[in-house]
Design an enzyme around this catalytic site. Structure first.
Site, PDB file in Angstrom:
ATOM      1  CE1 TYR A 162       0.732  -0.561   4.446  1.00  0.00           C
ATOM      2  CE2 TYR A 162       0.051   1.725   4.344  1.00  0.00           C
ATOM      3  CZ  TYR A 162       0.658   0.697   5.013  1.00  0.00           C
ATOM      4  OH  TYR A 162       1.204   0.920   6.242  1.00  0.00           O
ATOM      5  CE  LYS A 163       4.557   4.138   4.123  1.00  0.00           C
ATOM      6  NZ  LYS A 163       4.374   4.940   5.324  1.00  0.00           N
ATOM      7  CG  ASP A 221       6.036   3.791 -32.787  1.00  0.00           C
ATOM      8  OD1 ASP A 221       7.243   3.848 -32.468  1.00  0.00           O
ATOM      9  OD2 ASP A 221       5.253   2.930 -32.327  1.00  0.00           O
ATOM     10  N   GLY A 278      -1.124   6.950  17.265  1.00  0.00           N
ATOM     11  CA  GLY A 278      -1.347   8.388  17.105  1.00  0.00           C
ATOM     12  C   GLY A 278      -2.819   8.629  16.783  1.00  0.00           C
ATOM     13  CG  ASP A 279      -4.695  12.412  17.759  1.00  0.00           C
ATOM     14  OD1 ASP A 279      -3.847  12.555  16.842  1.00  0.00           O
ATOM     15  OD2 ASP A 279      -5.018  13.322  18.541  1.00  0.00           O
TER      16      ASP A 279
HETATM   17  C1  SPV Z   1       4.369   1.692 -27.788  1.00  0.00           C
HETATM   18  O1  SPV Z   1       3.411   2.191 -27.170  1.00  0.00           O
HETATM   19  O2  SPV Z   1       5.251   2.354 -28.329  1.00  0.00           O
HETATM   20  C2  SPV Z   1       4.480   0.238 -27.852  1.00  0.00           C
HETATM   21  C3  SPV Z   1       3.299  -0.555 -27.560  1.00  0.00           C
HETATM   22  O3  SPV Z   1       5.515  -0.245 -28.193  1.00  0.00           O
HETATM   23  S1  SPV Z   1       2.404  -0.648 -29.006  1.00  0.00           S
HETATM   24  O4  SPV Z   1       2.117   0.691 -29.478  1.00  0.00           O
HETATM   25  O5  SPV Z   1       1.213  -1.374 -28.689  1.00  0.00           O
HETATM   26  O6  SPV Z   1       3.232  -1.367 -29.982  1.00  0.00           O
HETATM   27 MG    MG Z   2       6.819   1.106 -29.151  1.00  0.00          MG
END
Ligand code: SPV
Ligand code: MG
Length: 431
Positions: free
Chosen positions: A43-44, A206, A90-91
């Site tokens: 939890y932490k 990408d 502690g309260d």
């Molecule tokens: C990204 O988010 O860059 C990934 C995951 O590599 S995916 O986009 O699902 O390939």
């Molecule tokens: Mg990626």
């Protein structure tokens, strides 16, 4: 002789704790229950000093007769065993997340006529404040680097969110919700820096176009304002001859893990699936890349995670398994299995087979398409790291689009400002 029980979670000791122990000593022999590492990590933040260390310290406090380990956040099991006459606290727990635990303690004590004693809490000595201070020291590279492998030991699973800049970093660092069911605070354990969003925020596709120098700028920007561990999306890992150098660089700045995918040629985002050409690397060649990275690695804790793209490229679960074994033999510390299917069956089939092969090697999943499953459900099927991979970008973009549409349409920013924007004052204060 009466006994007084004090439970202790802290690893940042201050005079407020001594005050509680000394108060408890007025009622009887003081027994301190030190919370176990596992109980705290649920939890932490994981403790800086492990259970054993904390036991040693607390045993040497004046007025402490005996130290036991409290194995869960709830006191019940320990209280039933010790049947103390008093519990001293502690309260500050009359409100907030500890209320339920307090009520349980009162109920449990009733069974043998035990009593809860509450001591005024020293506000200026807030353990949380001190903890935050310590945390910022702990964001130095070597310590941040080790956080991920430590968390994997302590937590059933790691919850990561995608971050691509300082702002998303702050969101990942500071966002918390109260889980009413378990009465625990939930937050993200780690940050994922995806290639998709790092590129998209830069207005680029990408396709491994944003180079490592630029990715490192992003990492640094995030590191400046956060303390949580970072998992880097390393795409294909680049050229074999370069990968070892990249690993050294990432370790030097304090990244905890890099995930590289077994594809070759022009990298395309996996979620295109077979709509584009996804060329899988030869598993033996990819294994050499992993081995090269492991060989270059300087620290014990850095992780190189092999991402299996078999399902993305239309190949079978068996193909992914065959590759997983080769990559693990080459030194991979964990595997990531990816799919663009919505049903999740292929991911679950893989995890089942992989768990038969190894019960301990971590499995990473990115449930972008099969997001109907909760983290708990994914964990129950075998996942140890669950990455929410692109949601901050995807929620920010439509919101920004609405704003520009409104400004263009109305010729002023009034509507956008009233309808879609946060108050400017909040911007000035939330950072
Ligand atoms: C990204 O988010 O860059 C990934 C995951 O590599 S995916 O986009 O699902 O390939
Ligand atoms: Mg990626």
């Amino acid at each position: 002789m009466k006994t007084a029980y004090v439970s202790m979670t802290t690893d940042v000791f201050h005079s407020g704790h001594i005050n509680i122990i000394n108060n408890a000593a007025k009622y009887g022999q003081v027994i301190v229950g030190v919370l176990s590492d596992e109980a705290i990590a649920t939890y932490k933040r994981p403790p800086l000093l492990n259970t054993e260390e904390r036991i040693k310290i607390v045993s040497n406090f004046k007025n402490v007769e005996r130290v036991v380990v409290q194995n869960s956040r709830e006191y019940t099991e320990t209280l039933l065993e010790l049947k103390p006459d008093y519990v001293v606290h502690g309260d500050n727990w009359r409100t907030g997340s500890l209320q339920i635990i307090r009520a349980q303690v009162i109920k449990t004590l009733k069974a043998w006529g035990g009593e809860l004693i509450e001591v005024p809490y020293s506000k200026h000595l807030s353990g949380d404040k001190l903890s935050r201070k310590v945390s910022s020291i702990l964001s130095t590279p070597a310590i941040r680097l080790a956080k991920l492998s430590n968390l994997l030991k302590w937590k059933p699973y790691i919850r990561a969110i995608d971050t691509s800049n300082g702002l998303t970093g702050i969101i990942a660092e500071n966002s918390r919700v109260m889980d009413e069911k378990t009465n625990t605070v939930k937050e993200f354990d780690a940050m994922w820096i995806s290639s998709l969003c790092d590129s998209a925020f830069k207005g680029k596709p990408d396709i491994e176009l944003v180079d490592l120098t630029s990715r490192i700028n992003t990492i640094n920007e995030i590191m400046e304002v956060t303390t949580k561990p970072i998992i880097l999306d390393g795409d294909t890992g680049g050229k074999l001859e370069h990968f070892g150098f990249h690993v050294k660089t990432l370790e030097r700045i304090g990244v905890s893990a890099v995930i590289i995918e077994d594809k070759t040629g022009l990298k395309q985002n996996s979620l295109f699936g077979t709509d584009v050409e996804q060329v899988l690397d030869n598993p033996a060649d990819f294994a050499v890349k992993i081995a090269e990275g492991k060989h270059a690695q300087a620290t014990r804790e850095f992780m190189i995670i092999a991402r299996l793209e078999s399902l993305i490229a239309g190949k079978s679960v068996d193909d992914a398994m065959m590759r997983a074994k080769i990559y693990i033999d080459a030194g991979a510390d964990a595997v990531m299995i990816h799919s663009k299917e919505k049903h999740g069956d292929d991911i679950f089939a893989f995890m089942k087979q992989f768990r038969e092969y190894s019960s301990t090697i971590p499995i990473v999943v990115v449930p972008t398409t099969y997001n109907q499953f909760t983290e708990d459900e994914l964990h129950a099927k075998g996942a140890n790291v669950i990455i929410h991979a692109n949601h901050l970008l995807r929620s920010a973009y439509p919101s920004m689009m609405k704003t520009v549409q409104s400004i263009l349409t109305t010729g002023s920013s009034k509507e956008a400002s009233d309808k879609y924007c946060m108050p400017l004052k909040e911007v000035l204060t939330f950072i």
